[in-house]
Write a protein that holds these residues in place. Structure first.
Motif, PDB file in Angstrom:
ATOM      1  N   ASP A 128       0.860  -1.179  -0.090  1.00  0.00           N
ATOM      2  CA  ASP A 128       0.054   0.079  -0.107  1.00  0.00           C
ATOM      3  C   ASP A 128       0.964   1.279   0.026  1.00  0.00           C
ATOM      4  O   ASP A 128       0.553   2.066  -0.603  1.00  0.00           O
ATOM      5  N   ASP A 129       1.923   1.224   0.625  1.00  0.00           N
ATOM      6  CA  ASP A 129       2.935   2.310   0.790  1.00  0.00           C
ATOM      7  C   ASP A 129       3.530   2.684  -0.625  1.00  0.00           C
ATOM      8  O   ASP A 129       3.538   3.646  -1.199  1.00  0.00           O
ATOM      9  N   LEU A 130       3.809   1.380  -1.288  1.00  0.00           N
ATOM     10  CA  LEU A 130       4.522   1.424  -2.702  1.00  0.00           C
ATOM     11  C   LEU A 130       3.383   2.008  -3.612  1.00  0.00           C
ATOM     12  O   LEU A 130       3.915   2.991  -4.562  1.00  0.00           O
ATOM     13  N   ARG A 131       2.051   1.698  -3.415  1.00  0.00           N
ATOM     14  CA  ARG A 131       1.266   2.163  -4.511  1.00  0.00           C
ATOM     15  C   ARG A 131       0.939   3.547  -4.324  1.00  0.00           C
ATOM     16  O   ARG A 131       0.807   4.298  -5.125  1.00  0.00           O
ATOM     17  N   ASP A 132       0.378   3.885  -3.145  1.00  0.00           N
ATOM     18  CA  ASP A 132       0.234   5.142  -2.753  1.00  0.00           C
ATOM     19  C   ASP A 132       1.317   6.301  -3.277  1.00  0.00           C
ATOM     20  O   ASP A 132       1.101   7.178  -3.800  1.00  0.00           O
ATOM     21  N   GLY A 133       2.727   5.935  -3.082  1.00  0.00           N
ATOM     22  CA  GLY A 133       3.849   6.579  -3.345  1.00  0.00           C
ATOM     23  C   GLY A 133       3.902   6.744  -4.722  1.00  0.00           C
ATOM     24  O   GLY A 133       4.016   7.986  -5.381  1.00  0.00           O
ATOM     25  N   ALA A 134       3.772   5.657  -5.253  1.00  0.00           N
ATOM     26  CA  ALA A 134       4.138   5.748  -7.029  1.00  0.00           C
ATOM     27  C   ALA A 134       2.903   6.507  -7.721  1.00  0.00           C
ATOM     28  O   ALA A 134       3.087   7.278  -8.657  1.00  0.00           O
ATOM     29  N   THR A 135       1.681   6.237  -7.211  1.00  0.00           N
ATOM     30  CA  THR A 135       0.596   7.125  -7.610  1.00  0.00           C
ATOM     31  C   THR A 135       0.607   8.487  -7.557  1.00  0.00           C
ATOM     32  O   THR A 135       0.346   9.616  -8.546  1.00  0.00           O
ATOM     33  N   ARG A 136       0.964   9.058  -6.273  1.00  0.00           N
ATOM     34  CA  ARG A 136       1.138  10.589  -6.037  1.00  0.00           C
ATOM     35  C   ARG A 136       2.400  10.977  -6.931  1.00  0.00           C
ATOM     36  O   ARG A 136       2.261  12.143  -7.351  1.00  0.00           O
ATOM     37  N   LEU A 137       3.397  10.263  -7.041  1.00  0.00           N
ATOM     38  CA  LEU A 137       4.655  10.718  -7.696  1.00  0.00           C
ATOM     39  C   LEU A 137       4.202  11.018  -9.135  1.00  0.00           C
ATOM     40  O   LEU A 137       4.774  11.986  -9.806  1.00  0.00           O
ATOM     41  N   ARG A 138       3.510   9.965  -9.898  1.00  0.00           N
ATOM     42  CA  ARG A 138       3.194  10.102 -11.089  1.00  0.00           C
ATOM     43  C   ARG A 138       2.152  11.186 -11.481  1.00  0.00           C
ATOM     44  O   ARG A 138       2.358  11.963 -12.417  1.00  0.00           O
ATOM     45  N   ALA A 139       1.494  11.385 -10.355  1.00  0.00           N
ATOM     46  CA  ALA A 139       0.634  12.614 -10.768  1.00  0.00           C
ATOM     47  C   ALA A 139       1.292  14.009 -10.714  1.00  0.00           C
ATOM     48  O   ALA A 139       1.044  14.829 -11.395  1.00  0.00           O
ATOM     49  N   ALA A 140       2.230  13.873  -9.647  1.00  0.00           N
ATOM     50  CA  ALA A 140       3.111  15.217  -9.303  1.00  0.00           C
ATOM     51  C   ALA A 140       3.815  15.234 -10.926  1.00  0.00           C
ATOM     52  O   ALA A 140       4.310  16.388 -11.134  1.00  0.00           O
TER      53      ALA A 140
END
Length: 306
Positions: free
Chosen positions: A216-228
């Motif tokens: 979940d940490d990985l998924r959340d971080g990757a999603t946020r970074l790609r949006a940024a």
């Protein structure tokens, strides 16, 4: 660009006891990894060690303070000379312990000698004693990391280069040769708190989650970074994200490679573009390294369908 195919990173032991009693044995490991089809090899960093290894918060520290740690950029340079395709990575280099101009020169030289195969994974480290031994303020390590990488970026791209930051400034400076890669990939490690998040988006190409990060940490971080990345006008598909394999133990209590690699699709689904596996975990006798590396590469290819 389209999303890159997942890659396999194998962490090689360049600390502790030298392979076969000779540190040149790490070059044999690098060749074996390349021959097996491993995409990247990664090695870790400590410049010096203090006695307080009990302050390591991610479990038992792997060595006593007097254990040997080879210098990673030196080792990767030697590995570059005996390989031709495998990528050469640090995971992580404690960048604030190196003067920015010297780090930029060393990494650019390594990238030239390797034909553009360097991935620079960086972080601040955890040990105050290393900073004290070099006369560097441990409490400013976050700012120093940002400024060091930003200065390297300027030196790698501009001729002449100028740079100004809270900890470091220079003007009209020439640093040649430049890296082969433009940009040279920089991966930031750690939790994505505000400042580290900005580092990845503004200065980085990849993220190495902190040890013990969940799916979940990985998924959340990757999603946020790609949006940024999208918001910053960067291609979100260019972001690299490392997922560390979760070791599954067999009936004998030792890590089971096949069962561990069964978890690779879940890491990729969570956003990992790269999966890291530690050779030592599956190869206590490094004489078996060629066979184990071959099994790693074959099993990973099957897991990701390539």
């Amino acid at each position: 660009m389209s999303a890159p195919a997942p890659t396999l990173t194998v962490s090689l032991p360049t600390f502790g006891d030298p392979p076969g009693g000779d540190w040149r044995g790490v070059l044999d490991l690098a060749r074996a990894a390349e021959d097996a089809g491993v995409d990247r090899i990664v090695i870790s960093d400590h410049v010096v060690m203090g006695r307080n290894t009990d302050k390591y918060v991610w479990g038992r520290f792997p060595l006593p303070p007097e254990g040997a740690w080879t210098e990673p950029l030196t080792v990767l340079s030697a590995m570059a000379a005996v390989t031709s395709t495998v990528r050469l990575a640090t995971g992580i280099l404690i960048a604030p312990l190196r003067p920015a101009a010297l780090l930029a020169k060393t990494v650019a030289t390594l990238d030239q000698l390797s034909g553009g195969r360097v991935d620079l994974g960086v972080g601040t480290g955890w040990q105050r004693e290393e900073y004290d031994a070099e006369g560097i303020d441990f409490d400013r390590r976050g700012q120093l990391l940002t400024d060091t990488v930003a200065a390297c970026r300027a030196l790698w791209s501009d001729t002449p280069a100028s740079f100004s930051s809270p900890s470091l400034s220079f003007d009209d400076i020439f640093c040649e040769p430049k890296p082969v890669q433009s940009p040279l990939p920089v991966w930031f490690s750690g939790v994505l708190h505000g400042r580290n998040f900005r580092r990845v988006v503004e200065l980085g190409d990849g993220w190495i989650p902190i040890m013990g990060a969940s799916l979940d940490d990985l998924r959340d971080g990757a999603t946020r970074l790609r949006a940024a990345f999208t918001d910053a006008g960067r291609d979100p598909a260019s972001l690299r994200v490392q997922g560390s394999a979760t070791y599954v133990r067999g009936g004998d209590g030792r890590p089971d490679l096949g069962a561990t690699l069964d978890g690779v699709p879940a890491l990729v689904d969570a956003g990992a573009t790269d999966v890291a596996v530690n050779l030592r975990a599956f190869c206590p006798d490094l004489a078996d390294a060629p066979r184990v590396l071959e099994a790693m590469a074959t099993g990973f290819a099957a897991a990701v369908g390539r």
